[in-house]
Design an enzyme around this catalytic site. Structure first.
Site, PDB file in Angstrom:
ATOM      1  N   ASN A   1       0.850  -1.188   0.000  1.00 40.02           N
ATOM      2  CA  ASN A   1       0.000   0.000   0.000  1.00 40.02           C
ATOM      3  C   ASN A   1       0.887   1.240   0.000  1.00 40.02           C
ATOM      4  O   ASN A   1       2.108   1.130   0.149  1.00 40.02           O
ATOM      5  CB  ASN A   1      -0.955  -0.016   1.201  1.00 40.02           C
ATOM      6  CG  ASN A   1      -0.212  -0.106   2.514  1.00 40.02           C
ATOM      7  OD1 ASN A   1       0.506   0.809   2.908  1.00 40.02           O
ATOM      8  ND2 ASN A   1      -0.361  -1.237   3.203  1.00 40.02           N
TER       9      ASN A   1
ATOM     10  N   ASP B   1      -3.600  -6.692   4.551  1.00 38.05           N
ATOM     11  CA  ASP B   1      -4.607  -7.577   5.144  1.00 38.05           C
ATOM     12  C   ASP B   1      -4.423  -9.034   4.730  1.00 38.05           C
ATOM     13  O   ASP B   1      -4.850  -9.943   5.436  1.00 38.05           O
ATOM     14  CB  ASP B   1      -6.008  -7.113   4.742  1.00 38.05           C
ATOM     15  CG  ASP B   1      -6.358  -5.773   5.358  1.00 38.05           C
ATOM     16  OD1 ASP B   1      -5.976  -5.551   6.524  1.00 38.05           O
ATOM     17  OD2 ASP B   1      -6.990  -4.940   4.685  1.00 38.05           O
TER      18      ASP B   1
ATOM     19  N   LYS C   1      10.492 -16.016 -10.689  1.00 36.93           N
ATOM     20  CA  LYS C   1       9.555 -15.099 -11.309  1.00 36.93           C
ATOM     21  C   LYS C   1       8.533 -15.855 -12.154  1.00 36.93           C
ATOM     22  O   LYS C   1       8.884 -16.717 -12.963  1.00 36.93           O
ATOM     23  CB  LYS C   1      10.312 -14.106 -12.196  1.00 36.93           C
ATOM     24  CG  LYS C   1       9.394 -13.148 -12.947  1.00 36.93           C
ATOM     25  CD  LYS C   1      10.180 -12.245 -13.884  1.00 36.93           C
ATOM     26  CE  LYS C   1       9.228 -11.379 -14.711  1.00 36.93           C
ATOM     27  NZ  LYS C   1       9.970 -10.530 -15.667  1.00 36.93           N
TER      28      LYS C   1
ATOM     29  N   PHE D   1      -4.421   2.891  14.922  1.00 41.11           N
ATOM     30  CA  PHE D   1      -4.708   3.844  13.857  1.00 41.11           C
ATOM     31  C   PHE D   1      -5.687   3.210  12.887  1.00 41.11           C
ATOM     32  O   PHE D   1      -5.645   2.000  12.645  1.00 41.11           O
ATOM     33  CB  PHE D   1      -3.429   4.229  13.104  1.00 41.11           C
ATOM     34  CG  PHE D   1      -2.736   5.436  13.651  1.00 41.11           C
ATOM     35  CD1 PHE D   1      -2.669   6.608  12.916  1.00 41.11           C
ATOM     36  CD2 PHE D   1      -2.161   5.408  14.911  1.00 41.11           C
ATOM     37  CE1 PHE D   1      -2.032   7.737  13.421  1.00 41.11           C
ATOM     38  CE2 PHE D   1      -1.517   6.513  15.426  1.00 41.11           C
ATOM     39  CZ  PHE D   1      -1.453   7.686  14.676  1.00 41.11           C
TER      40      PHE D   1
ATOM     41  N   LYS E   1     -10.819  -4.499  19.454  1.00 41.85           N
ATOM     42  CA  LYS E   1      -9.431  -4.771  19.804  1.00 41.85           C
ATOM     43  C   LYS E   1      -9.067  -4.298  21.208  1.00 41.85           C
ATOM     44  O   LYS E   1      -7.894  -4.293  21.584  1.00 41.85           O
ATOM     45  CB  LYS E   1      -8.511  -4.149  18.756  1.00 41.85           C
ATOM     46  CG  LYS E   1      -8.805  -4.678  17.354  1.00 41.85           C
ATOM     47  CD  LYS E   1      -7.852  -4.160  16.303  1.00 41.85           C
ATOM     48  CE  LYS E   1      -8.250  -4.704  14.933  1.00 41.85           C
ATOM     49  NZ  LYS E   1      -7.307  -4.319  13.867  1.00 41.85           N
TER      50      LYS E   1
END
Length: 409
Positions: free
Chosen positions: A220, A289, A299, A334, A352
């Site tokens: 990300n 995730d 590869k 966060f 959590k």
């Protein structure tokens, strides 16, 4: 707001740049607030405004030469530094900022900065491209780590013809900023903040990479800047900081123990190892995730056909550690969201068992991934909420840790 500048003895340092003319008005405005102003000019500053001008405005001798026998016989540089309540440098050029970041003392102004124990405020001003250069930003970060208070340049038309960030803030804005910082400091507490002294702080930051083959991976756009800003600020407040960092292009904060990892599993192992001795865990990392169920050693060649693969969920580090949480420990998470910001944040807070959740809207370009600025909403386990300023991530980190410090009380 009380007049915190009244009767303050201020050294106004002026470095070379076209914005030096604004310092003339700044002298008058500081005097209007009741301050006693002593001006120190660099050699370059004297190419733009003469010492005579500042002497007429300040009604005090203007200081220019480290080795002036006349000045040394009247008010030497050690005495000048000792008697100052604060030093304000406006404008602060890129050259001066570089000198200060390396600890140079080759003229009167840089020597005063090294000698003084008073708070130091900087107002940078320069060309927009110069301000954006990584080396300049690195120097700014270094000075912030050392306790310098810095007001970012304003945006607009510059004397060089360019448009963008680099303008010396308007005098009224500098005065307001100075007053705000002095008021908030409660006798310069912000310069000597030890609110996390003795605390062991664990922070994770940046993205993770989940490889499909040796050259392809899931990840990300996280840069880790928010987590690194928190690590710097926590260390400045006296904490012993461990920073677990994913793949980011950032220098390690001074005094911080850094552990580099790549995958979510790597990050879990590193965080688990450090967590038992931790008082505070701040989870800023943007952990992927999912990971690939099958990882190829070589590869995978393109064959002009659809590629299918199976993903498996990564471990939830924050949730895993929350199950091991002891009474004295505080957990802060966060949440980077694009919709239903507070709703999703509250859900994560409860699921959590966190003490605090910090959420920001990453759909907004000015505060999203890779931005230098941020704005967050803090929601604690008692339902209290507070929004931070829209500001540089270093400032937001300071506001976050102000809130977190209260969690220990």
């Amino acid at each position: 707001m009380s007049n915190v500048l009244k009767d303050k003895k201020i050294i106004l340092g002026v470095s070379g740049g076209i914005a030096a003319y604004k310092a003339c008005d700044l002298v008058r405005r500081l005097q209007d607030e009741g301050a006693e102003v002593h001006v120190v000019l660099t050699a370059a500053a004297q190419q733009f405004v003469t010492p005579m001008t500042f002497q007429a405005l300040s009604q005090n001798a203007v200081h220019t030469d480290l080795f002036s026998l006349t000045e040394e016989s009247q008010m030497g540089h050690i005495q000048l530094a000792d008697e100052a309540d604060l030093i304000l440098i406006a404008p602060a050029s890129a050259d001066l900022i570089a000198k200060l970041s390396t600890g140079m003392a080759n003229d009167l102004l840089t020597t005063l900065v090294l000698v003084t124990q008073a708070p130091i405020f900087l107002a940078p001003a320069m060309n927009v491209n110069m301000w954006a250069k990584p080396v300049v930003q690195k120097n700014i970060v270094t000075l912030k780590e050392r306790g310098f208070l810095i007001i970012d340049p304003e945006e607009g038309s510059l004397a060089c013809g360019w448009e963008g960030a680099g303008r010396l803030p308007e005098v009224k804005n500098m005065i307001s900023w100075l007053q705000e910082k002095l008021s908030d400091s409660k006798s310069q507490k912000f310069m000597h903040d030890s609110s996390l002294k003795g605390k062991k702080v664990l922070i994770n930051a940046g993205p993770t990479r989940e490889f499909y083959d040796p050259i392809r991976f899931l990840s990300n756009p996280s840069t880790g800047k928010m987590g690194f800003a928190l690590a710097r600020e926590a260390q400045r407040r006296g904490a012993q900081v461990t920073l677990v960092a994913g793949p980011v292009d950032l220098e390690s904060p001074s005094g911080v123990k850094r552990i580099d990892v790549v995958s979510a599993q790597d990050m879990l192992k590193a965080c688990e190892k450090a967590f038992a001795q931790t008082d505070l865990f701040i989870a800023t990392a943007a952990i992927a995730d999912y990971h690939f169920k099958k990882v190829h050693a070589q590869k995978v060649k393109k064959e002009n056909k659809k590629l299918q693969f199976e993903l498996e969920p990564n471990p939830d580090i924050l949730k895993a550690l929350s199950k091991k949480k002891k009474k004295h420990q505080r957990l802060v998470g966060f949440a980077a969201e694009t919709q239903k910001i507070k709703e999703y944040a509250k859900q994560k807070l409860q699921e959590k068992s966190l003490d605090l959740i910090i959420v920001n809207d990453v759909s907004k370009k000015e505060i999203g991934f890779a931005s230098e600025r941020n704005q967050v909403t803090m929601i604690d386990s008692h339902g209290h909420q507070k929004q931070s300023s829209l500001a540089h991530k270093d400032q937001v980190a300071s506001e976050i840790l102000d809130y977190i410090s209260g969690l220990f009380n």
